[in-house]
Design a protein around this motif. Structure first.
Motif, PDB file in Angstrom:
ATOM      1  N   TYR A   1      38.116  40.554  41.598  1.00  0.00           N
ATOM      2  CA  TYR A   1      39.143  40.777  40.591  1.00  0.00           C
ATOM      3  C   TYR A   1      38.463  40.820  39.233  1.00  0.00           C
ATOM      4  CZ  TYR A   1      43.234  40.257  37.659  1.00  0.00           C
ATOM      5  OH  TYR A   1      44.195  40.460  36.721  1.00  0.00           O
ATOM      6  N   TRP A   2      38.733  41.877  38.471  1.00  0.00           N
ATOM      7  CA  TRP A   2      38.142  42.028  37.149  1.00  0.00           C
ATOM      8  C   TRP A   2      39.186  41.681  36.097  1.00  0.00           C
ATOM      9  CZ3 TRP A   2      33.097  42.424  36.644  1.00  0.00           C
ATOM     10  CH2 TRP A   2      32.376  42.820  37.763  1.00  0.00           C
ATOM     11  N   PHE A   3      38.911  40.662  35.283  1.00  0.00           N
ATOM     12  CA  PHE A   3      39.798  40.258  34.203  1.00  0.00           C
ATOM     13  C   PHE A   3      39.750  41.272  33.057  1.00  0.00           C
ATOM     14  CE2 PHE A   3      38.373  36.284  36.217  1.00  0.00           C
ATOM     15  CZ  PHE A   3      39.601  35.850  36.704  1.00  0.00           C
ATOM     16  N   THR A   4      38.554  41.756  32.776  1.00  0.00           N
ATOM     17  CA  THR A   4      38.331  42.783  31.759  1.00  0.00           C
ATOM     18  C   THR A   4      37.379  43.807  32.358  1.00  0.00           C
ATOM     19  OG1 THR A   4      36.381  41.728  30.771  1.00  0.00           O
ATOM     20  CG2 THR A   4      38.527  41.019  29.929  1.00  0.00           C
ATOM     21  N   ASP A   5      36.953  44.798  31.565  1.00  0.00           N
ATOM     22  CA  ASP A   5      35.988  45.778  32.066  1.00  0.00           C
ATOM     23  C   ASP A   5      34.632  45.148  32.364  1.00  0.00           C
ATOM     24  OD1 ASP A   5      37.766  47.854  31.975  1.00  0.00           O
ATOM     25  OD2 ASP A   5      37.123  48.556  30.003  1.00  0.00           O
TER      26      ASP A   5
ATOM     27  N   ARG B   1      29.464  42.608  33.868  1.00  0.00           N
ATOM     28  CA  ARG B   1      28.866  43.942  33.795  1.00  0.00           C
ATOM     29  C   ARG B   1      28.518  44.239  32.346  1.00  0.00           C
ATOM     30  NH1 ARG B   1      32.877  47.592  37.539  1.00  0.00           N
ATOM     31  NH2 ARG B   1      34.503  46.526  36.434  1.00  0.00           N
ATOM     32  N   PHE B   2      27.335  44.808  32.147  1.00  0.00           N
ATOM     33  CA  PHE B   2      26.938  45.198  30.776  1.00  0.00           C
ATOM     34  C   PHE B   2      26.343  46.572  30.781  1.00  0.00           C
ATOM     35  CE2 PHE B   2      23.724  42.607  32.716  1.00  0.00           C
ATOM     36  CZ  PHE B   2      22.556  43.294  32.526  1.00  0.00           C
TER      37      PHE B   2
END
Length: 50
Positions: free
Chosen positions: A5-9, A49-50
């Motif tokens: 689950y991704w809270f933000t990008d 992720r960056f």
């Protein structure tokens, strides 16, 4: 099974559960003699992720 689950990008959480069944020489090992042939695993991690 793995789910995420991704809270933000860039920031998320990933969970994983699984099971393995030991066979052959590994199942006959003295280390697993007292335990079960079923080996369960689970884990939770934070991902960026960056």
């Amino acid at each position: 099974m793995t789910a995420g689950y991704w809270f933000t990008d860039q920031l998320g959480v990933i969970g994983r559960v699984g099971a393995s069944y030991l066979v052959g020489d590994i199942a006959d090992s003295p280390i697993t003699e007292d335990g079960s042939r079923w080996q369960f695993t689970s884990g939770v991690s934070v991902a960026y992720r960056f």
